[in-house]
Design a protein around this motif. Sequence first.
Motif, PDB file in Angstrom:
ATOM      1  N   ALA A  59       0.799  -1.229   0.000  1.00  0.00           N
ATOM      2  CA  ALA A  59       0.000   0.000   0.000  1.00  0.00           C
ATOM      3  C   ALA A  59       0.835   1.285   0.000  1.00  0.00           C
ATOM      4  CB  ALA A  59      -0.985  -0.008   1.166  1.00  0.00           C
ATOM      5  N   PRO A  60       1.838   1.445   0.860  1.00  0.00           N
ATOM      6  CA  PRO A  60       2.580   2.713   0.836  1.00  0.00           C
ATOM      7  C   PRO A  60       3.262   2.986  -0.513  1.00  0.00           C
ATOM      8  CG  PRO A  60       3.028   1.532   2.871  1.00  0.00           C
ATOM      9  CD  PRO A  60       2.278   0.591   1.978  1.00  0.00           C
ATOM     10  N   GLU A  61       3.889   1.967  -1.073  1.00  0.00           N
ATOM     11  CA  GLU A  61       4.548   2.113  -2.374  1.00  0.00           C
ATOM     12  C   GLU A  61       3.511   2.371  -3.464  1.00  0.00           C
ATOM     13  OE1 GLU A  61       7.835   1.982  -5.144  1.00  0.00           O
ATOM     14  OE2 GLU A  61       7.800   2.181  -2.973  1.00  0.00           O
ATOM     15  N   CYS A  62       2.414   1.678  -3.420  1.00  0.00           N
ATOM     16  CA  CYS A  62       1.349   1.839  -4.406  1.00  0.00           C
ATOM     17  C   CYS A  62       0.769   3.248  -4.341  1.00  0.00           C
ATOM     18  CB  CYS A  62       0.264   0.799  -4.175  1.00  0.00           C
ATOM     19  SG  CYS A  62      -1.047   0.848  -5.415  1.00  0.00           S
ATOM     20  N   ARG A  63       0.492   3.720  -3.156  1.00  0.00           N
ATOM     21  CA  ARG A  63      -0.076   5.063  -2.973  1.00  0.00           C
ATOM     22  C   ARG A  63       0.869   6.120  -3.556  1.00  0.00           C
ATOM     23  NH1 ARG A  63      -0.852   4.593   2.105  1.00  0.00           N
ATOM     24  NH2 ARG A  63      -2.991   3.879   1.968  1.00  0.00           N
ATOM     25  N   MET A  64       2.162   5.984  -3.270  1.00  0.00           N
ATOM     26  CA  MET A  64       3.148   6.934  -3.766  1.00  0.00           C
ATOM     27  C   MET A  64       3.238   6.875  -5.294  1.00  0.00           C
ATOM     28  SD  MET A  64       6.571   7.058  -4.983  1.00  0.00           S
ATOM     29  CE  MET A  64       7.147   5.453  -4.495  1.00  0.00           C
ATOM     30  N   ARG A  65       3.275   5.680  -5.855  1.00  0.00           N
ATOM     31  CA  ARG A  65       3.384   5.515  -7.302  1.00  0.00           C
ATOM     32  C   ARG A  65       2.137   6.046  -7.992  1.00  0.00           C
ATOM     33  NH1 ARG A  65       7.236   6.197  -9.463  1.00  0.00           N
ATOM     34  NH2 ARG A  65       8.329   5.073  -7.842  1.00  0.00           N
ATOM     35  N   LEU A  66       0.942   5.799  -7.413  1.00  0.00           N
ATOM     36  CA  LEU A  66      -0.303   6.332  -7.973  1.00  0.00           C
ATOM     37  C   LEU A  66      -0.295   7.854  -7.990  1.00  0.00           C
ATOM     38  CD1 LEU A  66      -2.878   3.936  -6.304  1.00  0.00           C
ATOM     39  CD2 LEU A  66      -2.553   4.220  -8.779  1.00  0.00           C
ATOM     40  N   GLU A  67       0.121   8.443  -6.885  1.00  0.00           N
ATOM     41  CA  GLU A  67       0.126   9.906  -6.828  1.00  0.00           C
ATOM     42  C   GLU A  67       1.112  10.495  -7.828  1.00  0.00           C
ATOM     43  OE1 GLU A  67       1.170  13.616  -3.923  1.00  0.00           O
ATOM     44  OE2 GLU A  67       0.225  11.869  -2.982  1.00  0.00           O
ATOM     45  N   ARG A  68       2.280   9.897  -7.955  1.00  0.00           N
ATOM     46  CA  ARG A  68       3.257  10.415  -8.920  1.00  0.00           C
ATOM     47  C   ARG A  68       2.731  10.304 -10.348  1.00  0.00           C
ATOM     48  NH1 ARG A  68       9.362   8.870  -6.979  1.00  0.00           N
ATOM     49  NH2 ARG A  68       9.306  10.115  -5.082  1.00  0.00           N
ATOM     50  N   ALA A  69       2.124   9.178 -10.678  1.00  0.00           N
ATOM     51  CA  ALA A  69       1.562   8.997 -12.023  1.00  0.00           C
ATOM     52  C   ALA A  69       0.400   9.966 -12.244  1.00  0.00           C
ATOM     53  CB  ALA A  69       1.114   7.551 -12.212  1.00  0.00           C
ATOM     54  N   TRP A  70      -0.443  10.137 -11.222  1.00  0.00           N
ATOM     55  CA  TRP A  70      -1.565  11.067 -11.304  1.00  0.00           C
ATOM     56  C   TRP A  70      -1.062  12.476 -11.578  1.00  0.00           C
ATOM     57  CZ3 TRP A  70      -2.904  15.383  -8.532  1.00  0.00           C
ATOM     58  CH2 TRP A  70      -4.215  15.833  -8.665  1.00  0.00           C
ATOM     59  N   ARG A  71      -0.006  12.877 -10.872  1.00  0.00           N
ATOM     60  CA  ARG A  71       0.560  14.226 -11.052  1.00  0.00           C
ATOM     61  C   ARG A  71       1.072  14.451 -12.478  1.00  0.00           C
ATOM     62  NH1 ARG A  71       1.797  17.384  -6.658  1.00  0.00           N
ATOM     63  NH2 ARG A  71       1.212  16.487  -4.650  1.00  0.00           N
ATOM     64  N   LEU A  72       1.550  13.396 -13.114  1.00  0.00           N
ATOM     65  CA  LEU A  72       2.016  13.519 -14.493  1.00  0.00           C
ATOM     66  C   LEU A  72       0.872  13.796 -15.458  1.00  0.00           C
ATOM     67  CD1 LEU A  72       4.550  10.560 -14.782  1.00  0.00           C
ATOM     68  CD2 LEU A  72       5.089  13.006 -14.775  1.00  0.00           C
ATOM     69  N   LYS A  73      -0.313  13.299 -15.160  1.00  0.00           N
ATOM     70  CA  LYS A  73      -1.446  13.383 -16.077  1.00  0.00           C
ATOM     71  C   LYS A  73      -2.482  14.449 -15.716  1.00  0.00           C
ATOM     72  CE  LYS A  73       0.166   9.973 -18.446  1.00  0.00           C
ATOM     73  NZ  LYS A  73       0.454  10.020 -19.862  1.00  0.00           N
ATOM     74  N   ALA A  74      -2.546  14.829 -14.459  1.00  0.00           N
ATOM     75  CA  ALA A  74      -3.566  15.776 -14.011  1.00  0.00           C
ATOM     76  C   ALA A  74      -3.229  17.206 -14.442  1.00  0.00           C
ATOM     77  CB  ALA A  74      -3.692  15.716 -12.488  1.00  0.00           C
TER      78      ALA A  74
END
Length: 122
Positions: free
Chosen positions: A86-101
Amino acid sequence: MNWEQLCKLGLALPEAVEDVWYRTPALKVRGKAFVRLKEDGQSVVFPLESVDEQEFLIETQPDIYFITDHYRGYPAVLARLSALRAPECRMRLERAWRLKAPKTLVKQLDQRAPAKPRRQRP
């Protein structure tokens, strides 16, 4: 981690929605995908800032991250759901989201994030 758990984490990001990308389940922000389930159902694709980041992740965490020839030279990485926590997933999701948002949504996320407490001087 499984896809449903990943979605729960990803949908906490502003305007994240479940959709389809390349005929597989995905999470998107304003029409742009920031993670998708691979056809094997066992791994996901995260967009990255650079190929250097891809190489770093694969080198430092090969139990989680890998690529296929299809992704060689492209700023994305595959992650094994079974190894993703979960911690790694949450961080990776947020970083990917920031690239696209859009920048306005990134700003919105940054404003809602709690400020880190400051140390008080004696």
